[in-house]
Design an enzyme around this catalytic site. Structure first.
Site, PDB file in Angstrom:
ATOM      1  N   ALA A 176      10.574 -10.446 -11.269  1.00  0.00           N
ATOM      2  CA  ALA A 176      11.242 -10.049 -12.521  1.00  0.00           C
ATOM      3  C   ALA A 176      11.612  -8.573 -12.462  1.00  0.00           C
ATOM      4  O   ALA A 176      11.246  -7.781 -13.335  1.00  0.00           O
ATOM      5  CB  ALA A 176      10.334 -10.353 -13.704  1.00  0.00           C
ATOM      6  N   LYS A 197      28.386  -8.211   5.018  1.00  0.00           N
ATOM      7  CA  LYS A 197      27.746  -7.239   4.112  1.00  0.00           C
ATOM      8  C   LYS A 197      26.709  -6.431   4.883  1.00  0.00           C
ATOM      9  O   LYS A 197      26.579  -5.218   4.692  1.00  0.00           O
ATOM     10  CB  LYS A 197      27.123  -7.987   2.932  1.00  0.00           C
ATOM     11  CG  LYS A 197      26.378  -7.118   1.947  1.00  0.00           C
ATOM     12  CD  LYS A 197      26.973  -7.204   0.553  1.00  0.00           C
ATOM     13  CE  LYS A 197      26.444  -6.166  -0.429  1.00  0.00           C
ATOM     14  NZ  LYS A 197      25.049  -6.335  -0.770  1.00  0.00           N
ATOM     15  N   SER A 248      22.239   2.087  -1.837  1.00  0.00           N
ATOM     16  CA  SER A 248      20.941   1.547  -2.268  1.00  0.00           C
ATOM     17  C   SER A 248      19.805   2.108  -1.405  1.00  0.00           C
ATOM     18  O   SER A 248      18.715   2.396  -1.902  1.00  0.00           O
ATOM     19  CB  SER A 248      20.958   0.022  -2.223  1.00  0.00           C
ATOM     20  OG  SER A 248      21.348  -0.422  -0.945  1.00  0.00           O
TER      21      SER A 248
HETATM   22  P1  NAD Z   1      13.371  -4.901  -7.687  1.00  0.00           P
HETATM   23  O1  NAD Z   1      12.410  -4.053  -6.907  1.00  0.00           O
HETATM   24  O2  NAD Z   1      13.999  -4.332  -8.897  1.00  0.00           O
HETATM   25  O3  NAD Z   1      12.650  -6.247  -8.117  1.00  0.00           O
HETATM   26  C1  NAD Z   1      11.817  -6.977  -7.267  1.00  0.00           C
HETATM   27  C2  NAD Z   1      10.708  -7.566  -8.133  1.00  0.00           C
HETATM   28  O4  NAD Z   1       9.969  -8.481  -7.353  1.00  0.00           O
HETATM   29  C3  NAD Z   1       9.716  -6.529  -8.646  1.00  0.00           C
HETATM   30  O5  NAD Z   1       9.591  -6.680 -10.062  1.00  0.00           O
HETATM   31  C4  NAD Z   1       8.420  -6.898  -7.950  1.00  0.00           C
HETATM   32  O6  NAD Z   1       7.261  -6.624  -8.744  1.00  0.00           O
HETATM   33  C5  NAD Z   1       8.625  -8.385  -7.766  1.00  0.00           C
HETATM   34  N1  NAD Z   1       7.741  -8.996  -6.760  1.00  0.00           N
HETATM   35  C6  NAD Z   1       7.460  -8.560  -5.506  1.00  0.00           C
HETATM   36  N2  NAD Z   1       6.588  -9.389  -4.916  1.00  0.00           N
HETATM   37  C7  NAD Z   1       6.323 -10.370  -5.807  1.00  0.00           C
HETATM   38  C8  NAD Z   1       5.470 -11.510  -5.775  1.00  0.00           C
HETATM   39  N3  NAD Z   1       4.705 -11.793  -4.714  1.00  0.00           N
HETATM   40  N4  NAD Z   1       5.422 -12.305  -6.873  1.00  0.00           N
HETATM   41  C9  NAD Z   1       6.171 -12.018  -7.962  1.00  0.00           C
HETATM   42  N5  NAD Z   1       6.988 -10.942  -8.055  1.00  0.00           N
HETATM   43  C10 NAD Z   1       7.056 -10.127  -6.984  1.00  0.00           C
HETATM   44  O7  NAD Z   1      14.455  -5.395  -6.634  1.00  0.00           O
HETATM   45  P2  NAD Z   1      16.002  -5.728  -6.882  1.00  0.00           P
HETATM   46  O8  NAD Z   1      16.762  -4.463  -6.963  1.00  0.00           O
HETATM   47  O9  NAD Z   1      16.117  -6.707  -7.994  1.00  0.00           O
HETATM   48  O10 NAD Z   1      16.373  -6.387  -5.484  1.00  0.00           O
HETATM   49  C11 NAD Z   1      16.034  -7.719  -5.134  1.00  0.00           C
HETATM   50  C12 NAD Z   1      16.889  -8.122  -3.941  1.00  0.00           C
HETATM   51  O11 NAD Z   1      18.254  -8.166  -4.368  1.00  0.00           O
HETATM   52  C13 NAD Z   1      16.847  -7.106  -2.801  1.00  0.00           C
HETATM   53  O12 NAD Z   1      16.901  -7.759  -1.557  1.00  0.00           O
HETATM   54  C14 NAD Z   1      18.106  -6.280  -3.012  1.00  0.00           C
HETATM   55  O13 NAD Z   1      18.598  -5.701  -1.808  1.00  0.00           O
HETATM   56  C15 NAD Z   1      19.054  -7.349  -3.529  1.00  0.00           C
HETATM   57  N6  NAD Z   1      20.161  -6.806  -4.321  1.00  0.00           N
HETATM   58  C16 NAD Z   1      19.903  -5.981  -5.379  1.00  0.00           C
HETATM   59  C17 NAD Z   1      20.964  -5.485  -6.129  1.00  0.00           C
HETATM   60  C18 NAD Z   1      20.725  -4.586  -7.324  1.00  0.00           C
HETATM   61  O14 NAD Z   1      21.691  -4.072  -7.884  1.00  0.00           O
HETATM   62  N7  NAD Z   1      19.496  -4.373  -7.778  1.00  0.00           N
HETATM   63  C19 NAD Z   1      22.282  -5.841  -5.781  1.00  0.00           C
HETATM   64  C20 NAD Z   1      22.514  -6.695  -4.703  1.00  0.00           C
HETATM   65  C21 NAD Z   1      21.432  -7.177  -3.967  1.00  0.00           C
HETATM   66  O1  KPL Z   2      26.035  -2.329  -0.824  1.00  0.00           O
HETATM   67  C1  KPL Z   2      26.021  -1.136  -0.770  1.00  0.00           C
HETATM   68  C2  KPL Z   2      24.697  -0.469  -0.909  1.00  0.00           C
HETATM   69  O2  KPL Z   2      24.604   0.683  -1.323  1.00  0.00           O
HETATM   70  O3  KPL Z   2      23.701  -1.148  -0.596  1.00  0.00           O
HETATM   71  C3  KPL Z   2      27.281  -0.385  -0.506  1.00  0.00           C
HETATM   72  C4  KPL Z   2      27.859   0.162  -1.784  1.00  0.00           C
HETATM   73  C5  KPL Z   2      28.311  -1.330   0.098  1.00  0.00           C
HETATM   74  C6  KPL Z   2      27.095   0.704   0.500  1.00  0.00           C
HETATM   75  O4  KPL Z   2      26.663   0.163   1.696  1.00  0.00           O
END
Ligand code: NAD
Ligand code: KPL
Length: 303
Positions: free
Chosen positions: A8, A182, A250
């Site tokens: 979450a 990506k 990121s």
């Molecule tokens: P985040 O750190 O905000 O959330 C991850 C959550 O998972 C945390 O709340 C953590 O406590 C929980 N967690 C970890 N282990 C757990 C477990 N064993 N049981 C239950 N909960 C657990 O991460 P995020 O930014 O939401 O990213 C998640 C994935 O999505 C990553 O791989 C990230 O690269 C990808 N992603 C994120 C975004 C973004 O904008 N945030 C965009 C594209 C892709």
């Molecule tokens: O996805 C991205 C990130 O920051 O993770 C972009 C904006 C494409 C840069 O790699």
């Protein structure tokens, strides 16, 4: 059918709130009783978008609850995914759908191989969200979610639920190509922003280095059977750098906040796959070493 959401955080909350708002049954799975108590004190999830606050008192439970899971959305960081799914493995119904929202590659395949009786749907997301507090998330960037299953190109019947919830999505018959593309973009941009301590646009001053990485990433994509993902890669990387010039990547944000990065599933995965295939990619290998040195210098994990 209940959507169980494991993780979450930013993306998990973004999905959970939109699904719950559309009237779907959603249940959060929080990792331990401390997190569950904190969530109960917060009373629900908060999402901020364009200055508006949406509050949803979504139910939550621990991994060891006993209700079966038929549709699981995994929104942890890539390095947490396998342990998180293992924590609910005994509850996975046969043929359960597992949506894997992680960046990079490696974590999705690990789940698909370890739980072959489930249907693993890989998601590549360009939406942006961040946490401004516990269970309080900001929807920072509209984007797209591509969903696909490398083992079965038939779309699931529930895609309409995503549309009804306003979650931008498209079914992809070649999700691996999307994830590889990506990954390549992230490898060309993110580590350099960390090493040069700059926004994405700052890389325009390091164009030659970016283009050399793109050459090697093109080779990597082709030897991995992804020639389509290699087409016009360098142009796309420069386009993304320009379009996101004022953003911090990121990985930059993770390092700046002292958080573990997902490097093993991005540049680490790229270098490991090159080594496995016996392909020498000096610029990528050197970049990985420079990044590892930088991370360890800052006291952060290098994996
Ligand atoms: P985040 O750190 O905000 O959330 C991850 C959550 O998972 C945390 O709340 C953590 O406590 C929980 N967690 C970890 N282990 C757990 C477990 N064993 N049981 C239950 N909960 C657990 O991460 P995020 O930014 O939401 O990213 C998640 C994935 O999505 C990553 O791989 C990230 O690269 C990808 N992603 C994120 C975004 C973004 O904008 N945030 C965009 C594209 C892709
Ligand atoms: O996805 C991205 C990130 O920051 O993770 C972009 C904006 C494409 C840069 O790699």
């Amino acid at each position: 059918m209940t959507w169980h959401v494991l993780g979450a955080g930013s993306l998990g909350s973004l999905w959970a709130i939109r699904l719950a708002r559309a009237g779907d049954a959603v249940c959060l799975i929080l990792r331990n009783s401390t997190r569950l108590s904190a969530y109960q004190a917060a009373g629900g999830l908060r999402l901020r978008e364009d200055g508006q606050l949406i509050f949803q008192p979504i139910p939550a439970e621990l991994p060891d609850a006993t209700t079966p899971i038929r549709r699981l959305l995994v929104a942890c960081k890539a390095y947490d995914v396998e342990a998180a799914v293992a924590s609910v493995a005994s509850r996975l119904a046969p043929h359960c759908d597992i949506l894997l929202l992680q960046n990079g590659l490696g974590s999705q395949q690990a789940v698909a191989e370890r739980w072959p009786q489930t249907r693993c749907i890989f998601v590549s997301s360009t939406e942006g969200a961040y946490r401004q507090g516990d269970f309080d998330v900001v929807f920072a960037g509209q984007g797209q979610n591509w969903l696909g299953d490398p083992r079965d190109t038939t779309p699931p019947t529930w895609l309409g639920a995503l549309a009804a919830a306003g979650i931008a999505h498209q079914w992809s018959e070649d999700i691996l190509a999307r994830l590889w593309r990506k990954l390549a973009l992230n490898c060309a941009i993110n580590p350099l922003t960390v090493l040069y301590d700059c926004r994405n646009g700052g890389l325009l001053a390091h164009r030659t280095e970016v283009l050399a990485l793109c050459d090697e990433l093109g080779v990597l994509l082709r030897v991995n059977g992804q020639p389509d993902a290699a087409v016009d890669l360098a142009q796309d990387v420069l386009r993304v750098i320009e379009a996101t010039a004022t953003n911090y990547s990121s990985m930059y944000q993770d390092v700046a906040a002292g958080r573990r990065t997902e490097v093993s599933y991005l540049l680490g995965y790229a270098c490991a796959s090159a080594a496995r295939l016996g392909v020498v990619l000096p610029a990528l290998t050197a970049l990985r070493q420079r990044l590892a040195d930088h991370l360890s210098h800052r006291g952060l994990p290098t994996d």
